[in-house]
Design a protein around this motif. Structure first.
Motif, short mmCIF file in Angstrom:
data_model
loop_
_atom_site.label_atom_id
_atom_site.label_comp_id
_atom_site.label_asym_id
_atom_site.label_seq_id
_atom_site.Cartn_x
_atom_site.Cartn_y
_atom_site.Cartn_z
N ALA A 232 17.95 -2.37 48.35
CA ALA A 232 16.82 -0.85 48.35
C ALA A 232 15.25 -0.82 48.17
N SER A 233 14.30 -2.55 48.67
CA SER A 233 13.09 -2.28 49.62
C SER A 233 13.66 -1.81 50.77
N SER A 236 13.18 2.20 50.59
CA SER A 236 11.94 2.46 50.01
C SER A 236 11.26 2.10 51.41
N ASN A 239 11.86 4.76 53.98
CA ASN A 239 11.94 6.74 53.50
C ASN A 239 9.76 6.55 54.11
N THR A 267 17.36 7.31 41.69
CA THR A 267 16.22 6.76 42.25
C THR A 267 15.34 5.31 41.35
N VAL A 268 15.09 6.09 40.73
CA VAL A 268 13.97 5.46 39.88
C VAL A 268 14.89 3.70 39.38
N MET A 271 13.82 2.63 42.75
CA MET A 271 12.74 2.01 42.95
C MET A 271 11.72 0.76 42.12
N SER A 274 13.22 -2.61 43.49
CA SER A 274 12.60 -3.59 44.60
C SER A 274 10.68 -4.04 44.12
N TYR A 288 11.94 0.40 32.38
CA TYR A 288 11.98 2.23 32.72
C TYR A 288 12.82 2.49 31.69
#
Length: 297
Positions: A232-233, A236, A239, A267-268, A271, A274, A288
């Motif tokens: 995931a990192s 990112s 991106n 997506t959240v 994030m 990561s 979250y």
């Protein structure tokens, strides 16, 4: 009897003479009044004329002050394009002295053939009574050096008649060089960003590949979580690299906006994951919450 007749004649003559004297005096007084009135009128007219002359001289000095102290080149020409005035600013910009340039055709001294048609067109427009808005163009100095100028012009009207034109040249050569240098710096920066982004992509692809291979092996739940966080990192970071490329595309006016579907919760989660491990090492819990009524797509 003769004595009385003589006295009567004398008295009559005296009366006539006295009447004529009075008439002469009256006429003299009337004439003097008229002379005084006319003199007063003339003095008033002379005062008005002196005031007008003083005002005209003041305005002339004012205009000469503008003409001779302006850093811009102020040039006037007659209806045949012959130079009639050449300011000190024109001497400094073009290198021609006033005494050697007056009476010469302006198209022959500051304009080269490739810009002559444009100059002739502007001159005709000015002589037709049109004002020429400021436009960038190229002129040449006495030694042949080309300079970038901002040119504006207008007809020269005296007594309601167009007797020539006036042009104002502003030297923007240094400004043009600075603009070109800034554009070159932007191009260099965009090329650097694009090259660096492509260079970073190569090791990033290796990270993606090795992470995917590691995830296909037998892993504990904790190991799998760590590797998924690595993936995931890496995504990112990729991106961000893509954003850098987008910035360079924006500067080059080549950006393309597209719509891509995504899953909000995935997506959240990516994030948060990561940075969750980093938060955990600091003794923090990162969480979250997305309400159920929020659409995922």
């Amino acid at each position: 009897f003769l004595g009385l007749a003589f006295l009567a004649a004398a008295f009559s003559t005296y009366s006539i003479v006295s009447t004529r004297v009075r008439n002469v005096r009256n006429r003299t007084a009337l004439l003097e009044n008229k002379v005084r009135e006319r003199t007063s009128e003339l003095q008033e007219q002379m005062a008005i004329r002196k005031h007008a002359e003083a005002e005209l001289e003041r305005r002339q000095k004012y205009l000469e002050g503008i003409l001779f102290n302006s850093s811009n080149a102020v040039v006037t020409t007659d209806t045949n394009s012959l130079i009639t005035e050449w300011s000190p600013g024109a001497e400094k910009i073009f290198g021609w002295r006033r005494e050697e340039i007056l009476g010469r055709n302006i198209d022959d001294v500051v304009i080269r053939p490739d810009f002559k048609e444009e100059a002739v067109r502007r001159q005709r427009a000015a002589l037709a009574g049109e004002r020429i808005s400021a436009t960038e163009s190229v002129r040449h100095c006495k030694d042949g050096t080309p300079i970038n100028v901002m040119l504006a012009g207008s007809p020269l009207v005296i007594g309601g008649e167009v007797v020539g034109s006036i042009a104002v040249y502003t030297d923007v050569t240094e400004l043009k060089k600075a603009e070109e240098a800034a554009n070159e710096a932007n191009r260099t920066k965009s090329e650097f960003l694009a090259n660096m982004s492509h260079e970073i992509r190569t090791p990033m692809n290796g990270i993606f590949g090795m992470t995917e291979l590691a995830l296909e092996t037998n892993l504990t739940d904790e190991q799998r979580e760590y590797l998924e966080a690595v993936r995931a990192s890496a995504e990112s970071l990729m991106n961000i690299i893509n954003d850098i490329l987008d910035f360079s595309k924006i500067e080059a006016k080549k950006v393309e906006i597209e719509t891509i579907p995504f899953h909000l919760r995935d997506t959240v989660h990516a994030m948060i994951s990561s940075v969750a491990l980093l938060a955990e090492t600091e003794g923090l819990e990162l969480a979250y919450n997305i309400p159920p009524d929020v659409p995922d797509r």
